[in-house]
Design an enzyme around this catalytic site. Structure first.
Site, PDB file in Angstrom:
ATOM      1  CB  CYS A  59      -0.964  -0.020   1.178  1.00 11.89           C
ATOM      2  SG  CYS A  59      -0.166   0.076   2.801  1.00 11.89           S
ATOM      3  CE  LYS A  60       0.899   8.564   0.986  1.00  8.44           C
ATOM      4  NZ  LYS A  60       0.002   9.711   1.093  1.00  8.44           N
TER       5      LYS A  60
END
Length: 136
Positions: free
Chosen positions: A77-78
């Site tokens: 993800c981020k």
């Protein structure tokens, strides 16, 4: 088998060396489109809404529609939070070979992240790997 947490260098090495590895990027569509690992699939755990992030109610169904429970899956993800939650959801569904990149795309959890770690990146998505193609 428990979820295996990987540092960014470990995740980059796995992606480079294991051709059967499925890499699922669970960031929102705009985040994914701004840059992602070249072979990643985009199945958002959360969507970007007018008031912020909102859950993708179809996340589990979308993953189950495309990937087998015994496939080796790397989730990213981020910054590491959404991927940890997504990996837990998949574990609950019976997926057995889960890898979670703890630093995400931009870095987090004491890890510099994919970009700072020198991981390959692109803004071009391979056919069939964008969320529009994968959603149910």
């Amino acid at each position: 088998m428990p979820i295996q947490r990987l540092s960014t260098p470990e995740a980059i090495a796995k992606v480079a060396s294991e051709g059967d590895l499925v890499h699922i990027d669970v960031r929102s569509v705009p985040e994914f489109e701004a840059g992602h690992a070249p072979n990643a699939y985009n199945i958002p755990l959360m969507h970007m809404g007018a008031g912020g992030m909102v859950p993708n109610p179809e996340f589990a169904a979308e993953v189950q529609a495309h990937f087998k429970k015994d496939q080796q899956i790397l989730v990213s993800c981020k910054a590491g939070g959404r991927s940890a939650r997504a990996a837990a959801v998949l574990e609950g569904l019976g997926y057995t070979r889960l890898l979670d990149q703890v630093g995400g795309w931009s870095g987090g959890n004491g890890d510099g992240g994919w970009v700072a770690g020198g991981g390959p990146s692109t803004t071009t998505t391979l056919p069939g790997r964008d969320h529009a193609s994968l959603k149910r």
